[in-house]
Write a protein that holds these residues in place. Structure first.
Motif, mmCIF file in Angstrom:
data_model
loop_
_atom_site.group_PDB
_atom_site.id
_atom_site.type_symbol
_atom_site.label_atom_id
_atom_site.label_comp_id
_atom_site.label_asym_id
_atom_site.label_seq_id
_atom_site.Cartn_x
_atom_site.Cartn_y
_atom_site.Cartn_z
ATOM 1 N N UNK A 77 -45.367 -24.985 -36.362
ATOM 2 C CA UNK A 77 -45.470 -25.763 -35.138
ATOM 3 C C UNK A 77 -44.132 -26.242 -34.602
ATOM 4 N N UNK A 78 -43.029 -25.711 -35.169
ATOM 5 C CA UNK A 78 -41.689 -26.112 -34.713
ATOM 6 C C UNK A 78 -41.256 -25.257 -33.526
ATOM 7 N N UNK A 79 -40.558 -25.883 -32.616
ATOM 8 C CA UNK A 79 -40.068 -25.182 -31.434
ATOM 9 C C UNK A 79 -38.816 -24.394 -31.797
ATOM 10 N N UNK A 80 -38.852 -23.072 -31.653
ATOM 11 C CA UNK A 80 -37.709 -22.222 -31.998
ATOM 12 C C UNK A 80 -37.239 -21.412 -30.787
ATOM 13 N N UNK A 81 -37.609 -21.834 -29.592
ATOM 14 C CA UNK A 81 -37.180 -21.114 -28.395
ATOM 15 C C UNK A 81 -35.660 -21.203 -28.254
ATOM 16 N N UNK A 82 -35.027 -20.074 -28.003
ATOM 17 C CA UNK A 82 -33.578 -20.069 -27.812
ATOM 18 C C UNK A 82 -33.262 -20.463 -26.374
#
Length: 487
Positions: A270-275
């Motif tokens: 559920x962690x945001x990993x968007x570059x």
């Protein structure tokens, strides 16, 4: 005289920052609903851009032969180019082939001998094996059907310690991953997406949004009385507005957060990993009229090669980004012409074509790539595959058609960097204002130069050392002969 109350001083400072932000980002620019194609430069200015997509036609219910589409809310295209339309106002799912010919209409299903219907459904999702998931909002449930429209299961309001006693299950969007986990977006849920296992049992929440504070509202809270504060809006996380899932089962979501990140990519935890390595973080329009406010993103579509597109309902525009967060192109708008919308509500791709669903007009607008759009798409795909030579050629052709696309110069620089042409890569990174990759290319180029001229440099140093040594000894010898003290 300045106040000494620290709370008031802090509030005034935040209000000043907010006003500065509005004056910078809220200035009028070309980004209005009737603007020509544009993009944003490194400096945040709007610059002219060739159209990457152009509208080629529209399809409505009368064209299909099923009557008027009434407030359709969702659309999806499968890998074999079948088009699923959620005709919410008519409580049905319409299935078309790639030629927009009618295949089937699903308006009911058999539940253990009882024929049941949908009620104001708002979201649908089709799995790779053609299972159909429907967010049956009015009936407060998720309905799952197989490829023959037989009922597999129904997911109703779950019972869990994570949910309070007043929880009201109103699903509006749904997707599923390869492990058959189902992710549901429900009205009024601020804890994130609801995750269900393959059996339809509720597991947990995932990807909850952080609380972001409106500086103006915070300012008034700091200087208001307790009674006034009780009447103000509470700081709560924003709800998601839509979601999609890619081939690697990463969730892409949009939300209505004006102060935080309104596009996210969630991993299994559920962690945001968007570059967000572009000139500006992905968010739709970065400049706008102050009285209009930022983009209101209502849908997201994930394509191949980490490209993704978001739909802005406020100005009717589609924004497409690459995996690093660089804005590739913008198209669409609000209006009455072909290629403009009244109430855009959903987007999807069929190959390289875009289909945009208009809820108010009850129609689909079809967008096809221009030569410029094809070149740019293929450039991104080539680089993603690691084909540096092909990426270089496509980016070069893109620049020939649009010299304002600074990101493309960076693409050429990265291709050259992979090929080992560090000096030329530095030139393109400088043009794209890519300081990080410029420094990387510079260091590699310096090492290359030192390696190439190492023998010459060392030989020169040795010769200089010998010359200095001989000169020093000769000088001492001459001074001795003349009787001059060397001390």
């Amino acid at each position: 005289m300045l106040t000494r109350n620290p709370k008031i001083r802090k509030g005034l400072f935040m209000a000043l920052c907010c006003l500065i932000g509005i004056s910078v980002w809220g200035s009028p620019v070309q980004a209005n609903s009737n603007a020509d194609s544009y993009n944003y430069s490194y400096w945040g200015r709007t610059v002219a851009s060739p159209a990457a997509y152009t509208a080629t036609g529209s399809v409505n219910g009368l064209d299909i032969g099923i009557g008027i589409l009434k407030e359709p809310s969702d659309i999806q295209v499968t890998s074999d180019n079948y088009i699923y339309i959620l005709d919410s106002g008519n409580n049905r799912v319409v299935i078309l082939d790639q030629n927009y010919e009618l295949i089937n209409v699903i308006d009911s299903f058999n539940n253990e001998g009882s024929i049941e219907t949908l009620l104001n459904p708002q979201g649908l999702f089709v799995t790779q094996d053609k299972k159909l998931l429907i967010a049956d909002t009015g009936n407060k449930r998720i309905v799952e059907l197989d490829k023959d429209n037989n009922l597999i299961k129904i997911i109703e309001a779950p019972q869990s310690e994570l949910l309070n006693s007043t929880f009201d299950f109103q699903p509006v969007r749904v997707v599923a991953d390869k492990a058959q986990r189902i992710y549901v977006m429900s009205i009024g849920v601020f804890d994130g997406l609801m995750e269900f296992n393959a059996a339809g049992e509720f597991n947990t929440f995932t990807g909850a949004n952080r609380v972001n504070v409106d500086p103006i509202e915070y300012f008034w809270k700091t200087i208001s009385t307790q009674e006034q504060q009780s009447k103000m809006i509470m700081f709560t996380p924003t709800e998601f507005t839509n979601l999609d899932i890619n081939e690697e089962d990463f969730l892409y979501v949009t939300n209505g957060d004006q102060w935080g990140d309104n596009i996210k990519m969630l991993n299994a935890q559920g962690s945001d990993i968007l570059r967000r390595n572009g000139y500006f973080k992905p968010m739709g329009d970065i400049r706008y009229f102050a009285d209009e406010g930022p983009s209101r993103l209502v849908d997201i579509d994930v394509a191949d090669s980490e490209m993704y597109s978001v739909l802005d309902a406020k100005r009717g525009r589609v924004f497409t980004y690459n995996g690093d967060g660089h804005l590739l192109y913008i198209f669409g708008g609000l209006g009455n012409k072909l290629g403009e919308f009244k109430t855009p509500t959903a987007i999807t791709r069929m190959g390289d074509d875009f289909l945009v669903l208009d809820k108010a007009l009850g129609e689909i607008t079809v967008f096809q790539t221009t030569e410029y759009g094809r070149m740019l798409n293929e450039a991104v795909r080539s680089y993603y595959r690691g084909d540096e030579g092909e990426a270089f050629n496509y980016f070069q052709q893109t620049i020939n058609m649009n010299s304002n696309l600074e990101f493309a110069y960076g693409g050429i620089g990265k291709a050259l960097l992979r090929q080992g042409d560090y000096k030329e890569a530095m030139f393109y990174f400088k043009k794209s204002m890519d300081q990080k990759n410029y420094s990387k290319a510079y260091l590699l180029y310096r090492k290359e130069v030192l390696r190439e001229y190492f023998s010459i440099i060392m030989t020169g140093i040795l010769i200089m050392a010998v010359v200095i040594s001989v000169a020093t000894r000769y000088r001492k010898l001459v001074r001795r002969k003349r009787g001059i003290s060397i001390e």
